[in-house]
Design an enzyme around this catalytic site. Structure first.
Site, PDB file in Angstrom:
ATOM      1  N   ASP B 141       0.928  -1.598  -0.327  1.00 54.30           N
ATOM      2  CA  ASP B 141      -0.042  -0.222   0.097  1.00 54.30           C
ATOM      3  C   ASP B 141       1.017   0.921   0.152  1.00 54.30           C
ATOM      4  O   ASP B 141       1.185   2.108   1.087  1.00 54.30           O
ATOM      5  CB  ASP B 141      -1.091   0.018   1.359  1.00 54.30           C
ATOM      6  CG  ASP B 141      -2.425   0.801   1.429  1.00 54.30           C
ATOM      7  OD1 ASP B 141      -2.073   1.875   0.374  1.00 54.30           O
ATOM      8  OD2 ASP B 141      -2.264   1.227   2.403  1.00 54.30           O
ATOM      9  N   GLY B 142       1.130   1.788  -1.683  1.00 48.12           N
ATOM     10  CA  GLY B 142       1.514   3.133  -1.933  1.00 48.12           C
ATOM     11  C   GLY B 142       1.480   4.294  -1.936  1.00 48.12           C
ATOM     12  O   GLY B 142       2.345   5.112  -2.014  1.00 48.12           O
ATOM     13  N   LYS B 143       0.081   3.421  -2.785  1.00 48.76           N
ATOM     14  CA  LYS B 143      -0.538   4.848  -3.515  1.00 48.76           C
ATOM     15  C   LYS B 143       0.166   5.879  -4.690  1.00 48.76           C
ATOM     16  O   LYS B 143      -0.002   7.033  -4.502  1.00 48.76           O
ATOM     17  CB  LYS B 143      -1.527   6.073  -2.553  1.00 48.76           C
ATOM     18  CG  LYS B 143      -1.997   4.407  -1.935  1.00 48.76           C
ATOM     19  CD  LYS B 143      -3.291   5.626  -0.646  1.00 48.76           C
ATOM     20  CE  LYS B 143      -4.249   4.466  -0.104  1.00 48.76           C
ATOM     21  NZ  LYS B 143      -3.905   3.758   1.125  1.00 48.76           N
ATOM     22  N   ARG B 144       1.013   4.772  -4.781  1.00 48.43           N
ATOM     23  CA  ARG B 144       1.846   5.983  -5.295  1.00 48.43           C
ATOM     24  C   ARG B 144       1.798   6.102  -7.045  1.00 48.43           C
ATOM     25  O   ARG B 144       0.727   5.419  -7.672  1.00 48.43           O
ATOM     26  CB  ARG B 144       4.034   4.637  -6.425  1.00 48.43           C
ATOM     27  CG  ARG B 144       4.178   4.194  -4.833  1.00 48.43           C
ATOM     28  CD  ARG B 144       4.547   5.538  -4.134  1.00 48.43           C
ATOM     29  NE  ARG B 144       5.544   4.768  -3.086  1.00 48.43           N
ATOM     30  CZ  ARG B 144       5.587   5.019  -1.665  1.00 48.43           C
ATOM     31  NH1 ARG B 144       4.496   5.290  -0.793  1.00 48.43           N
ATOM     32  NH2 ARG B 144       6.826   4.071  -0.896  1.00 48.43           N
ATOM     33  N   THR B 178      -1.020  -0.837  -4.344  1.00 50.56           N
ATOM     34  CA  THR B 178      -1.832   0.237  -4.436  1.00 50.56           C
ATOM     35  C   THR B 178      -1.468   1.926  -5.708  1.00 50.56           C
ATOM     36  O   THR B 178      -0.155   1.728  -4.945  1.00 50.56           O
ATOM     37  CB  THR B 178      -2.530   1.085  -3.080  1.00 50.56           C
ATOM     38  OG1 THR B 178      -1.629   1.199  -3.189  1.00 50.56           O
ATOM     39  CG2 THR B 178      -3.288  -0.077  -2.234  1.00 50.56           C
TER      40      THR B 178
END
Lengths: 340, 340
Positions: B141-144, B178
């Site tokens: 979950d890094g939302k890069r 993510t």
């Protein structure tokens, strides 16, 4: 121009202190004036394109025995992640030594270090320390954005450090970091608050320089604004309490893709006190002369980012990488400075 | 339910191979059926709230010798950072051992590891390896989100690894990650392509669970759609070529905040083949019973994330942390399973 190399940039004031920290806008304006530069040196190290001569460039830092074993700046045949991280770090140090004197800041691209795992994390910290010793500010380019509790963790990672029993882990302590505003105001506040408390800054994405940016950021809202105008208003508002009296610049900046200069005047209208981080010069197709509107509030109101155009300058000229990088960075510096 | 602990999850197929990899949708559907669970265990370690028993749980698994053996220009690892990273890793391992049997995947929150610097990177890798040994998938979950060249670097960091002379550095090799779609289609394609090639997946933000999500994602477009509907259509379209025939599920998922269940039916209409990652259960205020629409295409079409509600279950009951976590994870598992 005097080179700032050898001076150490003051760094963000993340220690608790009775005195409020110098606001980011003022720290940046001072650094721009001192160094006569608005150029931000991108650090986007690609292990397949590291400088071949770095072994000669940065003797104190380079693991010579590993480099001589591995040939001319190519990564070792045995893909040992530590060796690659060493080579990446050596490349960054050499690039900073060569081009840093013409720049006011470095902008490490966190993705390029993250792909080296934990070893990349150490290389990133060391590259930032080297930049700071060379008198450069550090703008951590991670474009992080998450729900508030996680945004606070990113603020600790990149800006303020992490309180633990008996002290504080430092984190990266960048002077500023890029952030993604898709999740809205409450997702940005922890980062803005942490930055403001430390005399640091953030740069929120408003309109990026890639073609696909049109898909969402240029979408038209029911009230006639584009999505990027909504983001720009959010940036202006979040920065309201973080303006430096001396420079007039706020601590909430904006990433405003230089490939769409037609937008810059409108952006400046919506964000009169905002520092614009202008990527897209060089490899991404931007043109530094087209950016005049960005600098209207002052020389430090626009920062011109260049990465591959500097680090890869030798590829088209056949020069030594350091000499080509130094020349290209100085050319960009002079062009922007004379424009403003 | 049979516990999957002790089995090793097959992991993404990132090695080059003549056979196409098993699509992510099918891998996930198989894992959900095998483990009778749609629960994703969030790993959001906070050094000030680690389980008190961690000291007994795990000797140091961070490879200290790797951190310190090669000091070539690398910032020396602060022993305090290493100690905190060790404690964080031990906490994660204990949490996985306790709650993992009721879950199908772990979701490490990269921010929580990033704030420990390079040491955190090693702790992240080790925590993911532990989860995989316990038969769990890994959703990073890094939302890069970044311009295409940088998105490709994130894909290497999180999904595919990094090709270098003589081989490939592994990177995290998560089963899915993510991503943030603000920068538009071309910024997502490198991540989707890398995932598809490896039988992995991505989960793009469509509508998050924080109150501020309304600021941008709920903004109304000129054509009547909300911004989140635009994002949902982008997700559906990007996933078109990545559907698993067996499960009907695509490899481009969506993060759809469970605090707005009223949106879920419309989301399912726009994204009929999309796996929904539903954060917001527990500490963020979501309610697992409200999620039925998410599961319409099948049990694996909705993944229910819980972090603090599991790791912090003991705080309200006074039980031992592991026992409380195990009970709460099993309660969530059964509630979701019986609902679907």
């Amino acid at each position: 121009m005097e080179s700032g190399a050898g001076d150490s940039s003051p760094g963000p004031d993340t220690a608790s202190s009775a005195m409020p920290p110098t606001p980011f806008g003022e720290r940046l304006a001072t650094a721009v004036a001192d160094r006569e530069s608005q150029i931000v040196l991108g650090l986007d190290p690609d292990p397949s394109r590291l400088w071949p001569s770095y072994g000669d460039e940065s003797p104190s830092a380079v693991p010579r025995e590993r480099l001589t074993a591995s040939g001319h700046g190519r990564v070792p045949a045995d893909p040992d992640v530590l060796a690659v991280a060493d080579a990446v770090l050596a490349h960054c140090r050499a690039l900073i030594d060569a081009a840093g004197p013409a720049c006011v800041a470095v902008k490490p691209q966190l993705a390029c270090f993250e792909r080296l795992g934990g070893a990349g994390g150490f290389a990133l910290e060391a590259a930032c320390a080297h930049a700071r010793r060379a008198g450069l500010l550090v703008l951590a380019d991670g474009k992080r954005g998450d729900v508030p509790v996680t945004a606070a963790a990113y603020a600790q990672a990149l800006l303020s450090g992490l309180p633990v029993d008996g002290g504080r882990l430092p984190g990266l302590q960048a002077d500023a970091t890029t952030i993604n505003p898709l999740l809205g105001r409450d997702s940005l506040v922890p980062l803005v608050d942490a930055a403001r408390a430390g005399g640091q800054g953030v740069f929120a994405l408003v309109r990026t320089s890639n073609p696909g940016a049109a898909d969402v950021m240029d979408a038209r809202l029911a009230d006639g604004r584009a999505v990027w105008e909504l983001l720009a208003e959010l940036v202006d508002d979040l920065g309201r309490d973080g303006r430096s009296a001396a420079s007039g610049l706020s601590d909430v900046g904006a990433v405003t893709g230089a490939t769409v200069p037609a937008h810059l005047e409108r952006m400046r209208e919506v964000m009169p006190h905002t520092i614009f981080l202008l990527p897209g010069v060089g490899a991404q197709g931007g043109d530094v002369e087209a950016l005049a509107a960005a600098f209207a509030p002052g020389r430090a109101a626009g920062l011109v980012t260049a990465s591959r155009s500097i680090a890869g300058a030798h590829e088209s000229t056949g020069e030594a990488p350091a000499a080509a990088a130094r020349r290209e960075a100085e050319r960009l510096r002079r062009t922007a400075w004379e424009l403003t």
